[in-house]
Design a protein around this motif. Structure first.
Motif, PDB file in Angstrom:
ATOM      1  N   GLU A 102       0.826  -1.208   0.000  1.00 26.37           N
ATOM      2  CA  GLU A 102       0.000   0.000   0.000  1.00 26.37           C
ATOM      3  C   GLU A 102       0.862   1.261   0.000  1.00 26.37           C
ATOM      4  OE1 GLU A 102      -3.314   0.394  -0.422  1.00 26.37           O
ATOM      5  OE2 GLU A 102      -3.279  -1.757  -0.816  1.00 26.37           O
ATOM      6  N   SER A 103       1.928   1.244   0.760  1.00 25.99           N
ATOM      7  CA  SER A 103       2.794   2.421   0.804  1.00 25.99           C
ATOM      8  C   SER A 103       3.507   2.622  -0.534  1.00 25.99           C
ATOM      9  CB  SER A 103       3.799   2.329   1.949  1.00 25.99           C
ATOM     10  OG  SER A 103       4.730   1.301   1.731  1.00 25.99           O
TER      11      SER A 103
ATOM     12  N   GLU B 228       1.793   6.943  -6.714  1.00 27.14           N
ATOM     13  CA  GLU B 228       0.769   7.943  -6.997  1.00 27.14           C
ATOM     14  C   GLU B 228       1.302   9.361  -6.745  1.00 27.14           C
ATOM     15  OE1 GLU B 228      -3.661   9.082  -5.433  1.00 27.14           O
ATOM     16  OE2 GLU B 228      -3.021   6.990  -5.327  1.00 27.14           O
TER      17      GLU B 228
ATOM     18  N   LYS C  87       2.229   1.789  -3.461  1.00 30.81           N
ATOM     19  CA  LYS C  87       1.204   2.349  -4.350  1.00 30.81           C
ATOM     20  C   LYS C  87       1.049   3.844  -4.120  1.00 30.81           C
ATOM     21  CE  LYS C  87      -1.718  -1.745  -4.739  1.00 30.81           C
ATOM     22  NZ  LYS C  87      -3.020  -2.317  -4.376  1.00 30.81           N
ATOM     23  N   MET C  88       1.026   4.229  -2.855  1.00 31.30           N
ATOM     24  CA  MET C  88       0.882   5.645  -2.515  1.00 31.30           C
ATOM     25  C   MET C  88       2.077   6.442  -3.026  1.00 31.30           C
ATOM     26  SD  MET C  88      -0.966   7.982  -1.150  1.00 31.30           S
ATOM     27  CE  MET C  88      -2.166   7.123  -0.172  1.00 31.30           C
TER      28      MET C  88
END
Length: 58
Positions: free
Chosen positions: A39-40, A46, A42-43
């Motif tokens: 998740e980190s 982004e 992906k962030m």
């Protein structure tokens, strides 16, 4: 002296129930950490994408 060599661990039971529980908790913890890392990442991608878009649009 040879009594230790004669003791065999049953092949179907390697870990005790308590060890199995600890292993399960450890594996769940590792899964959670791995998911947080994904998740980190992906962030971060982004954020970098938005930053590059902003640079390119000026």
């Amino acid at each position: 002296m040879n009594t230790d060599k004669n003791k065999k661990i049953p092949q179907d039971i390697i870990l005790t129930a308590e060890q199995e529980e600890i292993l399960d908790l450890y594996m769940n913890n590792l899964d959670n950490i791995f998911e947080e890392i994904k998740e980190s990442e992906k962030m971060q991608v982004e954020i970098e994408t938005l930053h590059l878009k902003r640079i390119l649009s000026t």
